[in-house]
Motif scaffolding. Structure first.
Motif, short mmCIF file in Angstrom:
data_model
loop_
_atom_site.label_atom_id
_atom_site.label_comp_id
_atom_site.label_asym_id
_atom_site.label_seq_id
_atom_site.Cartn_x
_atom_site.Cartn_y
_atom_site.Cartn_z
N GLY A 445 0.79 -1.22 0.00
CA GLY A 445 0.00 0.00 0.00
C GLY A 445 0.83 1.27 0.00
O GLY A 445 2.00 1.29 0.37
N GLN A 446 0.19 2.35 -0.45
CA GLN A 446 0.77 3.69 -0.47
C GLN A 446 -0.31 4.67 -0.04
O GLN A 446 -1.50 4.45 -0.30
N GLN A 447 0.09 5.76 0.61
CA GLN A 447 -0.91 6.72 1.05
C GLN A 447 -0.36 8.14 0.98
O GLN A 447 0.86 8.36 0.96
N VAL A 448 -1.27 9.12 0.93
CA VAL A 448 -0.92 10.53 0.96
C VAL A 448 -1.86 11.23 1.93
O VAL A 448 -3.06 10.91 2.00
N THR A 449 -1.33 12.18 2.69
CA THR A 449 -2.10 12.94 3.66
C THR A 449 -1.95 14.42 3.35
O THR A 449 -0.86 14.89 3.02
N THR A 474 -2.12 24.47 1.07
CA THR A 474 -2.15 23.01 1.11
C THR A 474 -0.79 22.49 1.59
O THR A 474 0.24 22.87 1.05
N ASN A 475 -0.84 21.63 2.59
CA ASN A 475 0.36 20.95 3.08
C ASN A 475 0.24 19.48 2.71
O ASN A 475 -0.49 18.73 3.34
N ASN A 476 0.96 19.09 1.64
CA ASN A 476 0.91 17.73 1.13
C ASN A 476 2.05 16.92 1.73
O ASN A 476 3.20 17.38 1.76
N ALA A 509 -1.02 17.89 -6.85
CA ALA A 509 0.10 17.00 -6.58
C ALA A 509 -0.07 15.71 -7.36
O ALA A 509 -1.19 15.25 -7.60
N PRO A 510 1.03 15.10 -7.81
CA PRO A 510 0.92 13.78 -8.44
C PRO A 510 0.20 12.80 -7.52
O PRO A 510 0.41 12.79 -6.31
N THR A 511 -0.66 11.98 -8.10
CA THR A 511 -1.42 11.02 -7.31
C THR A 511 -0.55 9.82 -6.95
O THR A 511 0.55 9.62 -7.49
#
Length: 757
Positions: A445-449, A474-476, A509-511
């Motif tokens: 798995g991979q995730q982004v917050t 936005t704070n990616n 941002a890139p997904t």
């Protein structure tokens, strides 16, 4: 992050002490509403709804008496919207400011004769209820009555008739969306202001609109241009927002059943109830369609054998005039089976995908000028694929994909005097993916917050000018902090002529999929690999336009331009035939060896393409020359160019138009319309080597007719693609196609509706 959690916790605790604040304001305003027709005669039994001008939520409703009036007691001071409607008459509305004290405020509304153009209310551009023409950005709206008058059961078919919007349609292709030349990855698709879940981070930003039924939809709003300030990263090109239905009568129910070409059977229904402070709405539908082929000599199915079921539940409870809690749960399951000829023979593929989403919303009126909202949202998407090749020997290849999405957000609306409205909020989201043959590391798995903060200030610079200023930070978790501004201006030159203009910047941002995609398909001879070195996309959006209304005429004209930098695309990276060539390719693009590609396959990589722009104009006219008859027409011109190569972008139509002639009579119960959409030729740039293809220009004409019978029953029928238009590429010596139009199709059905007031 600790500060963010503290802020979210404070927002979550606010409803606990908010009721104490509510008790400090008395509800002692009084309002009389009079409803008249164009001849200034009273309209009895007209429905009158009072809504908060800050939140758009209903406060109270009544029906007028024989004298066309009704009285509301015990209202809270502040700005409210008054809406009145009655079957066969045009809806009317106005905004007033209620004051405390014994004095009664009287408001008079005039209901016009249909089909004059309604002043449609929208919420998507600014997250608050406002008139469609009062927005500084272009907004197209499709209301529920307009949806019903097409007979369509899929949202993709409805949106395909909006100028400037291109939707991939057909009984089988996924319904992606394009707004003013900006494609799916940069368009946010929402339901009630919350993002739809469909693994768009893996699927080129695509949300399959063929899997969005119309039965649950009250209206669809399409906002054109950068709206990242209000909706975040995915909205740099625009927003498509579905507003779901809720109960508007004490008891209501409806059902429909229709069948047609390709063995299609569609059915569904809904039930709603309003009792005191409780509002309940339930809906569900079923769709199925047989497979079809476009090339007779080919075994490939363009449209798979499809079965689809969905359901939605909405429940809200109002705790007095100052607090409301709402719950929405929805989901669907889709099963599709098709056949495709590959290098190893004929393969059969079966896909199952489903979603579930749960949203809890609290709306609190802290004072007559202050409103607070907090929301929690959980959603999931699951997909499983099974490909069985003919062999020999037969080989079964299984794949899976799942997405888990979490969101918390809170916002505050503050009215400052009579000329200023402040909005601001904080959002936290987490998006996690895992899957077999979909991501590097498969089920690891991979995730982004992300953590977002946004603010908007609407200033009334006199009675004719409204200025809107806004911004978002936005704070990616992968790409750090980005800030985007917004500017909008609305000028009311006369009561009939409005001018608008807007500017906005966007950031995407890139997904997870673009960074970590890992899809191997040796049976078809290709593979697609992500790129961890991608840069975020940024954009600038400009638009200006006007709206002119005169009695039974509405004219619009808009100019727009979108500039996108670091555009992310899937590009052909070569055909490495050995492990050494593959390693050299990965070194060139700095792809880690852990991405584990296979030599001997066409290899596609995610890359930043540099700079593109889309620009053009839209113009439209709506005319009602007679009481029961309306004409609508629109034209859109588009320039969409890769600035580096000078090449026109693939699948962008330079010219697009629409036409509609509609007749509706409440006396005879007959409704009928003829609708046409037109597209010019568009280039198709192949991902593999070879010259560009061509999607030839075409026109689609659709016809609909219905007859209302006693007892709430309505019979209807439709002919779609009247002149049997199909892709001209099918006539070539070696047939191919770029649009999956089967040809002429038909539908016959019935609806039943029952309301009890």
């Amino acid at each position: 992050m600790p500060k963010l959690r503290l802020l979210l916790a404070a927002c979550a605790l606010l409803p606990i002490w908010a009721p104490a604040a509510f008790s400090q304001t008395s509800a002692d305003a009084r309002l009389t509403v009079r409803v008249m027709d164009e001849s200034r005669l009273p309209v009895p039994d007209a429905r009158v709804v009072i809504r908060s001008a800050l939140t758009g939520t209903d406060i109270a409703f009544q029906h007028t008496g024989q004298d066309g009036s009704c009285i509301f007691d015990g209202l809270n001071p502040g700005r409210v919207s008054i809406l009145s409607s009655k079957a066969g008459l045009r809806e009317a509305g106005m905004v007033v400011t209620l004051k405390s004290g014994p004095e009664t405020l009287t408001a008079t509304l005039h209901l016009g004769l249909e089909p004059k153009h309604d002043q449609v209310t929208v919420v998507s551009p600014s997250r608050i209820e406002e008139a469609q023409d009062e927005s500084p950005v272009k907004v197209d709206v499709v209301t529920r009555s307009q949806i019903l008058d097409t007979g369509f059961v899929r949202l993709s078919d409805v949106l395909a008739e909006i100028p400037g919007v291109v939707v991939q349609t057909g009984s089988a292709v996924q319904g992606g969306e394009q707004i003013n030349g900006v494609d799916s990855r940069q368009v946010a698709v929402l339901r009630d202001g919350l993002p739809l879940i469909g693994a768009r981070g893996i699927k080129e930003g695509l949300i399959d609109l063929t899997e969005q039924p119309t039965n649950r939809v009250e209206q669809v709003e399409v906002v054109k241009g950068a709206t990242s300030t209000m909706y975040g990263s995915d909205a740099i090109g625009g927003v498509i927002n579905q507003i779901t239905r809720e109960a508007v009568h004490p008891l209501q129910a409806d059902a429909y059943l229709l069948g047609g070409s390709l063995g299609s059977i569609d059915g569904g229904g809904s039930f709603g109830a309003r009792w005191n402070n409780l509002n309940l709405f339930l809906s569900g539908s079923h769709q199925q369609v047989d497979p079809f082929r476009l090339i007779p000599a080919s075994p490939n199915t363009v449209g798979p054998d499809t079965s689809f079921q969905d359901g939605l539940a909405r429940l809200s409870y109002t705790f007095g005039p100052r607090a409301r809690l709402s719950f929405r749960g929805d989901g669907y399951h889709n099963r599709a089976t098709g056949e495709n000829f590959t290098e190893t023979g004929l393969a059969q593929a079966t896909s199952n995908n489903s979603t579930q989403g749960y949203a809890l919303t609290g709306d609190f009126v802290l004072s007559p000028s202050t409103t607070f909202q907090t929301r929690g949202y959980l959603a999931r998407y699951d997909e499983s694929d099974l490909d069985i090749s003919a062999g020999p020997p037969p080989v079964a290849v299984a794949g899976s994909l799942s997405e888990r999405y979490q969101r918390l957000d809170s916002s505050l609306i503050q009215q400052v005097g009579a000329w200023q409205l402040l909005q601001g909020g904080v959002e936290w989201t987490q998006d996690r993916y895992k899957g077999v043959n979909r991501l590097v590391g498969d089920d690891r798995g991979q995730q982004v917050t992300t953590a977002d903060y946004w603010l908007q200030d609407r200033l009334q610079l006199g009675p004719r000018v409204t200025l809107t200023l806004g911004g978002r930070i936005t704070n990616n978790s992968m790409f750090g902090v980005y800030a985007v501004p917004k500017l909008g201006l609305l000028v009311r030159l006369t009561p009939r002529l409005l001018l608008r203009g807007s500017f906005g910047r966007g950031f995407r941002a890139p997904t997870v999929g673009e960074l970590y995609y890992h899809y191997l398909h040796p049976e078809s001879g290709y593979q697609v690999i992500g790129n961890p070195n991608l840069e975020p996309e940024t954009s600038r959006s400009f638009s200006t336009g006007m709206t002119y209304r005169f009695d039974r005429v509405r004219l619009t004209f808009d100019l727009f331009r979108n500039d996108i930098r670091n555009l992310i695309e899937t590009g052909q990276a070569g055909f490495p035939q050995t492990s050494a060539e593959l390693a050299q390719l990965f070194e060139m693009y700095q792809i880690p060896a852990s991405y584990q590609a296979i030599p001997g396959l066409f290899t596609f990589l995610k890359v930043n393409r540099g700079q593109v722009f889309t620009e053009g104009l839209e113009t439209g006219v709506e005319v009602s020359p007679f009481r029961n008859f309306a004409l609508r027409g629109a034209y859109a011109y588009l320039q969409a160019v890769d600035e580096n190569s000078g090449q026109f972008l693939s699948f962008r139509f330079r010219h697009q138009g629409s036409f509609q002639a509609a007749y509706s009579s409440s006396r005879t119960g007959i409704t009928t319309n003829l609708r046409g959409t037109f597209f010019s030729t568009a280039p198709v740039v192949s991902l593999r080597s070879g010259p560009p293809g061509m999607e030839y220009g075409y026109a689609l004409w659709n016809f609909y007719a219905s007859k209302t019978l006693p007892g709430g029953l309505q019979m209807f029928g439709a002919l779609d693609n009247l002149f049997n238009s199909t892709d001209q590429n099918l006539m070539r010596p070696q047939p191919t196609y770029y649009r999956a139009d089967y040809g002429r199709t038909w539908r016959l059905g019935m609806r039943w509706q029952w309301n009890k007031d």
